[in-house]
Design a protein around this motif. Sequence first.
Motif, short mmCIF file in Angstrom:
data_model
loop_
_atom_site.label_atom_id
_atom_site.label_comp_id
_atom_site.label_asym_id
_atom_site.label_seq_id
_atom_site.Cartn_x
_atom_site.Cartn_y
_atom_site.Cartn_z
N GLY A 45 -7.08 -0.82 4.11
CA GLY A 45 -7.40 -1.54 3.04
C GLY A 45 -8.31 -2.82 3.13
O GLY A 45 -8.80 -3.45 2.33
N PRO A 71 -2.98 5.80 -5.44
CA PRO A 71 -2.16 4.47 -5.92
C PRO A 71 -0.67 5.12 -6.79
O PRO A 71 0.29 4.52 -6.63
CB PRO A 71 -3.18 3.79 -6.85
N GLY A 103 -2.95 -5.95 -2.72
CA GLY A 103 -2.55 -4.72 -2.52
C GLY A 103 -2.87 -4.03 -3.73
O GLY A 103 -3.30 -4.49 -4.73
N CYS A 144 0.83 -1.26 -0.07
CA CYS A 144 -0.07 -0.17 0.11
C CYS A 144 1.01 1.32 0.24
O CYS A 144 1.48 1.47 -0.97
CB CYS A 144 -0.92 -0.20 1.18
N ASP A 145 0.83 1.89 1.06
CA ASP A 145 1.70 3.22 1.07
C ASP A 145 2.70 3.25 2.15
O ASP A 145 3.34 4.26 2.42
CB ASP A 145 0.68 4.31 1.35
#
Length: 339
Positions: free
Chosen positions: A140, A43, A82, A10-11
């Motif tokens: 998420g 994203p 993801g 993810c981040d």
Amino acid sequence: MIVLGLESSCDDSAAAVLRDGRLVSSVVSSQDEVHGPYGGVVPELASRHHVRTMLAVVDAALGRAEIDLDAVDGIAVTRGPGLIGSLLVGLSVAKGIALRRGVPLVGVHHLEGHLLAANLDRPADAAVAHPFLGLIVSGGHSGLYLARAPGDYACLGKTRDDAVGEAFDKVAKVLGLGYPGGPIIDRLARDGDPTAIRFPRARLKRGRFDLSFSGFKTAVWQWVRDNPPAPERLPDVAASVQEALVDMLVDATSEALDATGVERLVVSGGVSANRRLRARMTELGDARGVEVIVPRPTLCTDNAAMIALAGWPRLAAGESDGLGVEADAALPFGVAWSG
Ligand code: KG4
Ligand code: ZN
């Protein structure tokens, strides 16, 4: 055996070193400042940022472990689920190192990492015993999983729309509170009355453990539009929002505990840092005689130590997925649970 773990689903760009299953170092580079202005993860920005940070994060994890790449015996990397662009960065770095160093590489399911994270703080002979129920709540993911045996997981239910962390974040955005919203709402709620506003709780069919948060988000948005809260009212709004979200999670978890009869519950993912959720889950466990295990906050949020731990038994058994392992945002996870 020294395992290098990589996580970029993810981040967060993350790397960790495990020696014989024990955590030696774990480094996480957060992208909160990158996504903050947008009130949620973008994203394309996330994957570009991973490209810039991943190698430095690997270097930092090796440096803190006081080893260099030559000492690494195997690599475990998140392959899904993801954001596809983000996953690709971690996988490419992992494959590059595996190719150059000639070491085995295994792809790990991100949620298996979350389910096993608690074991990083426990001695090898005190790993959470199977079967156990896992509630994974993050920006998420929101789902209930039955860990029947090592490597044998069943999804009992999951969100049909948004994740609960996303609900925290979007409500915070609507209230103009900043990003990520979960910790801000948690903090504000400490001074608020959780019964001040009765927000609706989504209830899906009994006997199923699916969750839903998008209707809740809309309900809060409409309430805020019709009743713009004065600053002094924000703690009550935050406490009421938090109570509703926690109620929904406690409800589904409680039913899943009844249906499975398991004696252990692991709560993991970023939202498990929430103080009210931790308190309510502990109450639930006490009432049912169920042991509730919540990893410490840095192991609840995305990290590579949990990925290395999940991959370690496979690497130790001589397995390798080879360089053909692909990123997969929609990996199957266990089998459908019925009965
Ligand atoms: O696991 P995580 O770091 O990243 C993924 O989404 O995979 O989870 C981040 C989420 C965010 O939505 C954030 O608002 C939420 O976890 N969060 C919290 C708290 N701390 C983080 N939500 C509620 N209360 C908190 N204390
Ligand atoms: Zn996660």
